[in-house]
Motif scaffolding. Structure first.
Motif, PDB file in Angstrom:
ATOM      1  N   THR A  50      26.364  12.610  60.900  1.00  0.00           N
ATOM      2  CA  THR A  50      26.730  12.452  62.309  1.00  0.00           C
ATOM      3  C   THR A  50      25.751  11.484  62.971  1.00  0.00           C
ATOM      4  OG1 THR A  50      25.339  14.212  63.237  1.00  0.00           O
ATOM      5  CG2 THR A  50      27.478  14.890  62.335  1.00  0.00           C
ATOM      6  N   PRO A  51      26.190  10.799  64.023  1.00  0.00           N
ATOM      7  CA  PRO A  51      25.283   9.885  64.723  1.00  0.00           C
ATOM      8  C   PRO A  51      24.231  10.646  65.527  1.00  0.00           C
ATOM      9  CG  PRO A  51      27.412   9.940  65.830  1.00  0.00           C
ATOM     10  CD  PRO A  51      27.547  10.784  64.605  1.00  0.00           C
ATOM     11  N   GLY A  89      34.200  28.774  58.216  1.00  0.00           N
ATOM     12  CA  GLY A  89      33.372  29.163  59.357  1.00  0.00           C
ATOM     13  C   GLY A  89      31.928  28.756  59.179  1.00  0.00           C
ATOM     14  N   GLN A  90      31.202  28.859  60.279  1.00  0.00           N
ATOM     15  CA  GLN A  90      29.778  28.517  60.246  1.00  0.00           C
ATOM     16  C   GLN A  90      29.034  29.536  59.395  1.00  0.00           C
ATOM     17  OE1 GLN A  90      27.861  27.178  63.943  1.00  0.00           O
ATOM     18  NE2 GLN A  90      29.855  27.408  64.920  1.00  0.00           N
ATOM     19  N   TYR A  95      16.609  24.310  59.163  1.00  0.00           N
ATOM     20  CA  TYR A  95      15.540  23.587  59.851  1.00  0.00           C
ATOM     21  C   TYR A  95      14.554  23.028  58.833  1.00  0.00           C
ATOM     22  CZ  TYR A  95      17.024  25.945  64.135  1.00  0.00           C
ATOM     23  OH  TYR A  95      17.748  26.405  65.209  1.00  0.00           O
ATOM     24  N   GLN A 138      21.510  34.823  62.513  1.00  0.00           N
ATOM     25  CA  GLN A 138      21.830  33.562  61.836  1.00  0.00           C
ATOM     26  C   GLN A 138      21.160  33.482  60.472  1.00  0.00           C
ATOM     27  OE1 GLN A 138      20.916  30.442  65.085  1.00  0.00           O
ATOM     28  NE2 GLN A 138      20.339  32.476  65.800  1.00  0.00           N
TER      29      GLN A 138
ATOM     30  N   LEU B   6      26.426  15.370  67.361  1.00  0.00           N
ATOM     31  CA  LEU B   6      26.485  16.829  67.425  1.00  0.00           C
ATOM     32  C   LEU B   6      25.524  17.245  68.545  1.00  0.00           C
ATOM     33  CD1 LEU B   6      27.640  19.409  66.073  1.00  0.00           C
ATOM     34  CD2 LEU B   6      25.749  19.292  64.438  1.00  0.00           C
ATOM     35  N   ILE B   9      24.614  23.410  69.119  1.00  0.00           N
ATOM     36  CA  ILE B   9      25.186  24.551  68.418  1.00  0.00           C
ATOM     37  C   ILE B   9      25.060  25.724  69.375  1.00  0.00           C
ATOM     38  CG2 ILE B   9      24.966  26.049  66.394  1.00  0.00           C
ATOM     39  CD1 ILE B   9      25.489  23.138  65.710  1.00  0.00           C
ATOM     40  N   VAL B  11      24.837  29.504  70.246  1.00  0.00           N
ATOM     41  CA  VAL B  11      24.439  30.756  69.590  1.00  0.00           C
ATOM     42  C   VAL B  11      24.493  31.875  70.630  1.00  0.00           C
ATOM     43  CG1 VAL B  11      22.496  31.972  68.509  1.00  0.00           C
ATOM     44  CG2 VAL B  11      22.976  29.595  67.885  1.00  0.00           C
ATOM     45  N   ILE B  62      20.046  23.794  70.418  1.00  0.00           N
ATOM     46  CA  ILE B  62      20.601  25.134  70.256  1.00  0.00           C
ATOM     47  C   ILE B  62      20.874  25.649  71.672  1.00  0.00           C
ATOM     48  CG2 ILE B  62      20.222  27.483  69.410  1.00  0.00           C
ATOM     49  CD1 ILE B  62      20.238  25.428  67.145  1.00  0.00           C
ATOM     50  N   GLN B  90      26.194  32.537  65.387  1.00  0.00           N
ATOM     51  CA  GLN B  90      26.700  31.210  65.725  1.00  0.00           C
ATOM     52  C   GLN B  90      28.068  31.344  66.386  1.00  0.00           C
ATOM     53  OE1 GLN B  90      26.097  27.932  62.908  1.00  0.00           O
ATOM     54  NE2 GLN B  90      25.047  29.400  61.586  1.00  0.00           N
ATOM     55  N   HIS B  91      28.225  30.709  67.522  1.00  0.00           N
ATOM     56  CA  HIS B  91      29.426  30.869  68.342  1.00  0.00           C
ATOM     57  C   HIS B  91      30.311  29.620  68.360  1.00  0.00           C
ATOM     58  CE1 HIS B  91      31.563  31.006  72.299  1.00  0.00           C
ATOM     59  NE2 HIS B  91      31.791  32.234  71.901  1.00  0.00           N
ATOM     60  N   HIS B  92      29.726  28.428  68.524  1.00  0.00           N
ATOM     61  CA  HIS B  92      30.531  27.197  68.524  1.00  0.00           C
ATOM     62  C   HIS B  92      29.675  25.990  68.178  1.00  0.00           C
ATOM     63  CE1 HIS B  92      29.018  27.067  72.761  1.00  0.00           C
ATOM     64  NE2 HIS B  92      29.077  25.767  72.601  1.00  0.00           N
ATOM     65  N   LEU B  93      30.380  24.882  67.896  1.00  0.00           N
ATOM     66  CA  LEU B  93      29.762  23.575  67.661  1.00  0.00           C
ATOM     67  C   LEU B  93      30.237  22.645  68.769  1.00  0.00           C
ATOM     68  CD1 LEU B  93      30.761  22.935  63.911  1.00  0.00           C
ATOM     69  CD2 LEU B  93      28.496  23.547  64.723  1.00  0.00           C
ATOM     70  N   TYR B  95      30.583  18.559  69.873  1.00  0.00           N
ATOM     71  CA  TYR B  95      30.470  17.136  69.579  1.00  0.00           C
ATOM     72  C   TYR B  95      30.693  16.308  70.839  1.00  0.00           C
ATOM     73  CZ  TYR B  95      30.960  18.366  64.647  1.00  0.00           C
ATOM     74  OH  TYR B  95      30.772  18.894  63.397  1.00  0.00           O
ATOM     75  N   GLN B 138      36.079  26.908  63.109  1.00  0.00           N
ATOM     76  CA  GLN B 138      34.960  26.737  64.045  1.00  0.00           C
ATOM     77  C   GLN B 138      35.452  26.527  65.473  1.00  0.00           C
ATOM     78  OE1 GLN B 138      32.391  23.561  61.972  1.00  0.00           O
ATOM     79  NE2 GLN B 138      34.255  23.882  60.788  1.00  0.00           N
ATOM     80  N   LEU B 139      35.035  27.388  66.378  1.00  0.00           N
ATOM     81  CA  LEU B 139      35.283  27.137  67.792  1.00  0.00           C
ATOM     82  C   LEU B 139      34.555  25.828  68.121  1.00  0.00           C
ATOM     83  CD1 LEU B 139      36.346  28.014  70.585  1.00  0.00           C
ATOM     84  CD2 LEU B 139      34.254  29.349  70.865  1.00  0.00           C
ATOM     85  N   THR B 140      35.310  24.818  68.565  1.00  0.00           N
ATOM     86  CA  THR B 140      34.759  23.471  68.718  1.00  0.00           C
ATOM     87  C   THR B 140      34.840  23.026  70.169  1.00  0.00           C
ATOM     88  OG1 THR B 140      35.419  22.926  66.452  1.00  0.00           O
ATOM     89  CG2 THR B 140      34.944  21.071  67.917  1.00  0.00           C
ATOM     90  N   ILE B 142      34.256  19.916  72.825  1.00  0.00           N
ATOM     91  CA  ILE B 142      34.192  18.451  72.919  1.00  0.00           C
ATOM     92  C   ILE B 142      33.654  18.141  74.312  1.00  0.00           C
ATOM     93  CG2 ILE B 142      35.542  16.310  72.915  1.00  0.00           C
ATOM     94  CD1 ILE B 142      35.480  17.688  70.157  1.00  0.00           C
TER      95      ILE B 142
END
Lengths: 150, 150
Positions: A50-51, A89-90, A95, A138, B6, B9, B11, B62, B90-93, B95, B138-140, B142
């Motif tokens: 990813t960027p 899923g995640q 790290y 996590q 990204l 994340i 949490v 995070i 972890q709940h969502h990502l 972008y 994944q709950l995403t 944007i």
């Protein structure tokens, strides 16, 4: 300890081919590494680059993880995760640290459960995992920063 | 579409105070933003900044998310997540995209279910969420890149 770079987010997927197509065609990933097997862990992995804030492809990666059978023929640890999360899923957060042994001592001193011995991870540097119940729910991977990277 | 940065994340955590102490004292975070409430979403959020590949604190963040009651007194959507994941998880990502309207059209054209209208997110720019079942589980989120950032 000082919080290191968020190297990657591990995402378990039911099909590597479908996941690569999704990241390439739907999400528009510019660079996805060639998948490779890690038989001892029962996984096939590929990384979506990813960027970052500078527009370079050195941001936090998405690690796509597909189950493959373990060398003794038993099921991958990822198979159970996919059974519970059929769409994928995640799975974990990773790290970076400068010194894996110092990190191991640090987390042990903090009373955090380390899952197994330090081993070589998908980036070719030493890694270990920490128990999710000790880490805000996590599953957490700690990896030594690859040499020449910062 | 081209895959964006990204940004963070998400949490979900049972206690914001405990989560901040964990990231500061166990993980060694150098910068955690002051928590603030987003009452309409039923959440309190704070961001943990992580270093990027250049050592600057502009890596993927995070987002710590704690449930607070909605304005009508009903339970936060995060409360159900925490009931299922009492330690947090972890709940969502999220972008980044350059243009939120173009992204909305893109995902709609791909047959992806968008959850509700575009609204202003925790970074002050327009965001929307996509259904996890359409997004590799994944709950995403944007989000439009904040102005002046790349």
């Amino acid at each position: 300890m000082k919080l290191g770079r968020l190297n990657h987010i591990g995402v378990a997927v039911p099909s590597m081919a479908d996941a690569i197509a999704y990241y390439r065609d739907v999400m528009g990933a510019q660079l996805i590494t060639e998948p490779f097997d890690m038989p001892a862990q029962g996984v096939k992995v590929a990384f979506v680059n990813t960027p970052d804030a500078h527009g370079e492809l050195s941001g936090t990666q998405i690690e796509l993880i597909e189950a493959i059978p373990l060398p003794d023929g038993s099921a991958s640890p990822i198979a159970g995760f996919i059974a519970k999360n059929p769409a994928g899923g995640q799975h974990h957060l990773c790290y970076e640290v400068e010194d894996i042994e110092a990190a191991r001592e640090w987390f042990t001193a903090q009373g955090k459960r380390i899952l197994g011995p330090t081993r070589i991870g998908a980036h070719g540097t030493p890694i270990f995992f920490l128990h999710p119940k000790d880490m805000l729910g996590q599953l957490t991977e700690i990896m030594e920063t690859p040499k020449g990277h910062h």
